[in-house]
Design a protein around this motif. Structure first.
Motif, PDB file in Angstrom:
ATOM      1  N   ILE A 150       0.837  -1.204   0.000  1.00  0.00           N
ATOM      2  CA  ILE A 150       0.000   0.000   0.000  1.00  0.00           C
ATOM      3  C   ILE A 150       0.868   1.249   0.000  1.00  0.00           C
ATOM      4  O   ILE A 150       0.621   2.199  -0.748  1.00  0.00           O
ATOM      5  N   ARG A 151       1.884   1.264   0.845  1.00  0.00           N
ATOM      6  CA  ARG A 151       2.749   2.448   0.917  1.00  0.00           C
ATOM      7  C   ARG A 151       3.456   2.690  -0.421  1.00  0.00           C
ATOM      8  O   ARG A 151       3.570   3.835  -0.877  1.00  0.00           O
ATOM      9  N   TYR A 152       3.915   1.630  -1.050  1.00  0.00           N
ATOM     10  CA  TYR A 152       4.570   1.769  -2.353  1.00  0.00           C
ATOM     11  C   TYR A 152       3.583   2.288  -3.395  1.00  0.00           C
ATOM     12  O   TYR A 152       3.905   3.176  -4.200  1.00  0.00           O
ATOM     13  N   PHE A 153       2.372   1.747  -3.379  1.00  0.00           N
ATOM     14  CA  PHE A 153       1.320   2.198  -4.296  1.00  0.00           C
ATOM     15  C   PHE A 153       1.009   3.678  -4.080  1.00  0.00           C
ATOM     16  O   PHE A 153       0.895   4.450  -5.051  1.00  0.00           O
ATOM     17  N   MET A 154       0.881   4.081  -2.852  1.00  0.00           N
ATOM     18  CA  MET A 154       0.543   5.468  -2.557  1.00  0.00           C
ATOM     19  C   MET A 154       1.679   6.422  -2.921  1.00  0.00           C
ATOM     20  O   MET A 154       1.428   7.547  -3.377  1.00  0.00           O
ATOM     21  N   ARG A 155       2.904   5.977  -2.751  1.00  0.00           N
ATOM     22  CA  ARG A 155       4.047   6.857  -3.042  1.00  0.00           C
ATOM     23  C   ARG A 155       4.353   6.896  -4.536  1.00  0.00           C
ATOM     24  O   ARG A 155       4.526   7.971  -5.116  1.00  0.00           O
ATOM     25  N   ARG A 156       4.461   5.736  -5.164  1.00  0.00           N
ATOM     26  CA  ARG A 156       4.895   5.672  -6.563  1.00  0.00           C
ATOM     27  C   ARG A 156       3.746   5.731  -7.559  1.00  0.00           C
ATOM     28  O   ARG A 156       3.933   6.180  -8.690  1.00  0.00           O
ATOM     29  N   GLY A 157       2.576   5.263  -7.143  1.00  0.00           N
ATOM     30  CA  GLY A 157       1.428   5.283  -8.041  1.00  0.00           C
ATOM     31  C   GLY A 157       0.577   6.531  -7.878  1.00  0.00           C
ATOM     32  O   GLY A 157       0.370   7.286  -8.819  1.00  0.00           O
ATOM     33  N   VAL A 158       0.117   6.768  -6.638  1.00  0.00           N
ATOM     34  CA  VAL A 158      -0.720   7.936  -6.363  1.00  0.00           C
ATOM     35  C   VAL A 158       0.116   9.200  -6.245  1.00  0.00           C
ATOM     36  O   VAL A 158      -0.378  10.309  -6.414  1.00  0.00           O
ATOM     37  N   PRO A 163       5.936  12.102   3.644  1.00  0.00           N
ATOM     38  CA  PRO A 163       5.442  12.223   5.030  1.00  0.00           C
ATOM     39  C   PRO A 163       3.991  11.769   5.186  1.00  0.00           C
ATOM     40  O   PRO A 163       3.630  11.190   6.217  1.00  0.00           O
ATOM     41  N   VAL A 164       3.155  12.034   4.180  1.00  0.00           N
ATOM     42  CA  VAL A 164       1.754  11.601   4.237  1.00  0.00           C
ATOM     43  C   VAL A 164       1.676  10.079   4.222  1.00  0.00           C
ATOM     44  O   VAL A 164       0.937   9.461   5.002  1.00  0.00           O
ATOM     45  N   VAL A 165       2.452   9.456   3.344  1.00  0.00           N
ATOM     46  CA  VAL A 165       2.453   7.997   3.254  1.00  0.00           C
ATOM     47  C   VAL A 165       2.954   7.387   4.562  1.00  0.00           C
ATOM     48  O   VAL A 165       2.412   6.375   5.038  1.00  0.00           O
ATOM     49  N   ALA A 166       3.959   7.991   5.171  1.00  0.00           N
ATOM     50  CA  ALA A 166       4.506   7.470   6.423  1.00  0.00           C
ATOM     51  C   ALA A 166       3.482   7.490   7.548  1.00  0.00           C
ATOM     52  O   ALA A 166       3.529   6.651   8.463  1.00  0.00           O
ATOM     53  N   GLY A 173      -8.517   3.797   9.031  1.00  0.00           N
ATOM     54  CA  GLY A 173      -8.883   2.842   7.993  1.00  0.00           C
ATOM     55  C   GLY A 173      -7.761   1.938   7.526  1.00  0.00           C
ATOM     56  O   GLY A 173      -7.951   1.165   6.572  1.00  0.00           O
ATOM     57  N   TRP A 174      -6.608   1.988   8.193  1.00  0.00           N
ATOM     58  CA  TRP A 174      -5.439   1.248   7.712  1.00  0.00           C
ATOM     59  C   TRP A 174      -5.683  -0.267   7.666  1.00  0.00           C
ATOM     60  O   TRP A 174      -5.336  -0.929   6.688  1.00  0.00           O
ATOM     61  N   SER A 175      -6.289  -0.827   8.713  1.00  0.00           N
ATOM     62  CA  SER A 175      -6.503  -2.278   8.727  1.00  0.00           C
ATOM     63  C   SER A 175      -7.442  -2.706   7.611  1.00  0.00           C
ATOM     64  O   SER A 175      -7.264  -3.768   6.998  1.00  0.00           O
ATOM     65  N   GLY A 176      -8.447  -1.864   7.328  1.00  0.00           N
ATOM     66  CA  GLY A 176      -9.350  -2.176   6.230  1.00  0.00           C
ATOM     67  C   GLY A 176      -8.653  -2.144   4.885  1.00  0.00           C
ATOM     68  O   GLY A 176      -8.940  -2.963   4.007  1.00  0.00           O
ATOM     69  N   MET A 177      -7.739  -1.206   4.721  1.00  0.00           N
ATOM     70  CA  MET A 177      -6.984  -1.131   3.477  1.00  0.00           C
ATOM     71  C   MET A 177      -6.110  -2.367   3.303  1.00  0.00           C
ATOM     72  O   MET A 177      -6.024  -2.931   2.202  1.00  0.00           O
ATOM     73  N   LYS A 178      -5.466  -2.795   4.372  1.00  0.00           N
ATOM     74  CA  LYS A 178      -4.617  -3.986   4.278  1.00  0.00           C
ATOM     75  C   LYS A 178      -5.442  -5.226   3.922  1.00  0.00           C
ATOM     76  O   LYS A 178      -4.936  -6.128   3.243  1.00  0.00           O
ATOM     77  N   ALA A 179      -6.689  -5.261   4.373  1.00  0.00           N
ATOM     78  CA  ALA A 179      -7.528  -6.427   4.106  1.00  0.00           C
ATOM     79  C   ALA A 179      -7.837  -6.603   2.623  1.00  0.00           C
ATOM     80  O   ALA A 179      -8.126  -7.726   2.183  1.00  0.00           O
ATOM     81  N   VAL A 180      -7.800  -5.517   1.853  1.00  0.00           N
ATOM     82  CA  VAL A 180      -8.095  -5.609   0.422  1.00  0.00           C
ATOM     83  C   VAL A 180      -6.885  -5.269  -0.448  1.00  0.00           C
ATOM     84  O   VAL A 180      -7.009  -5.139  -1.667  1.00  0.00           O
ATOM     85  N   ALA A 181      -5.711  -5.142   0.173  1.00  0.00           N
ATOM     86  CA  ALA A 181      -4.512  -4.779  -0.585  1.00  0.00           C
ATOM     87  C   ALA A 181      -4.180  -5.809  -1.666  1.00  0.00           C
ATOM     88  O   ALA A 181      -3.561  -5.466  -2.683  1.00  0.00           O
TER      89      ALA A 181
END
Length: 264
Positions: A150-158, A163-166, A173-181
């Motif tokens: 997710i962090r790679y997607f948010m940094r390199r894709g989005v 600092p926002v990604v960190a 909502g982080w756990s929910g995001m990981k559930a569908v990553a």
């Protein structure tokens, strides 16, 4: 739970609200009916349309069937359209916009299509995605590292600031995001072709002949606004609108009136 069965046997969960012409909403990356903007948008539109939201395969209450292929997601939309009885109005946001365009181009009975900010990189206003972008995300997921993916997607894709990604793992909502990553590669299949810093190819969506509305927000980054305008340029029958004061996290109350004016 209300479902339809896609061509490969996958169960696709959906919700229907409202009354009027049929309007099907397509989510972007890591979003589904319980987490994302389309449920709120459906509520804003339900006074004028019969609005369908659904969980894309692998998310929420929908099933999933290996191996994945982009065609399966178009078949999911086809199953929904056949259940609705078609023709339908179609709307997609972010990577879901690219999926909606692919579905419309496949020949499904779509009367009109609207999209909001597909994540296309068409110029030098930001770096293109890395050459190993998809492979890197798939490797992280295979290693059981959904947070890293997710962090790679948010940094390199989005292209969010580092600092926002960190800070994202601290968000509710982080756990929910990981559930569908694990579904991130499903979205990448529809967008990476258009994230290399080059203008969109002429003729790519020539089969999207129905009236199209391409929307962005005035406060969104230049790169995504430029990609949105370029999409309006190459679509055969498109108009472009900008929502004042909005960004990629568009407010349903701001978007709904524009969609109502178009889907009439």
């Amino acid at each position: 739970m209300t479902t339809v069965t896609s061509l490969d046997g996958t169960t696709i969960a959906y919700t229907r609200i409202g009354q009027g012409p049929a309007l099907l909403l397509v989510d972007g990356a890591m979003c589904h009916r319980a987490s994302g903007p389309n449920t709120g948008l459906a509520e804003e539109l339900a006074g004028d349309y019969t609005v369908y939201t659904y969980d894309r395969r692998g998310r929420g209450e929908s099933g999933d069937t290996a191996p994945y292929a982009p065609e399966r997601e178009i078949e999911d939309i086809e199953a929904l359209v056949e259940m609705i009885g078609g023709p339908v109005f179609l709307y997609g946001i972010s990577s879901g916009a690219a999926l909606a365009l692919a579905a419309a181009a496949s020949g499904l009975p779509v009367s009109k299509i609207a999209v909001f900010e597909p994540p296309f990189v068409v110029d030098g206003t930001r770096p293109p995605i890395p050459a190993d972008y998809t492979t890197s995300i798939e490797t992280m997921l295979a290693q059981g590292k959904p947070g890293a993916a997710i962090r790679y997607f948010m940094r390199r894709g989005v292209h969010l600031p580092a600092p926002v990604v960190a800070m994202m793992p601290l968000m509710p909502g982080w756990s929910g995001m990981k559930a569908v990553a694990h579904t991130l590669p499903y979205d990448l299949a529809f967008v990476t072709e258009f994230e290399h810093g080059e203008p969109l190819p002429e003729g790519r969506w020539d089969d999207v002949k129905m009236p199209a509305l391409v929307v962005d927000g005035s406060k969104s980054p230049a790169w995504i606004r430029n990609g949105t305008r370029d999409l309006a340029r190459v679509l055969p029958n498109a108009e472009h609108r900008t929502l004042p004061g909005e960004n990629h996290i568009v407010k349903p109350a701001a978007l709904a009136p524009v969609l109502k004016g178009f889907f009439r």
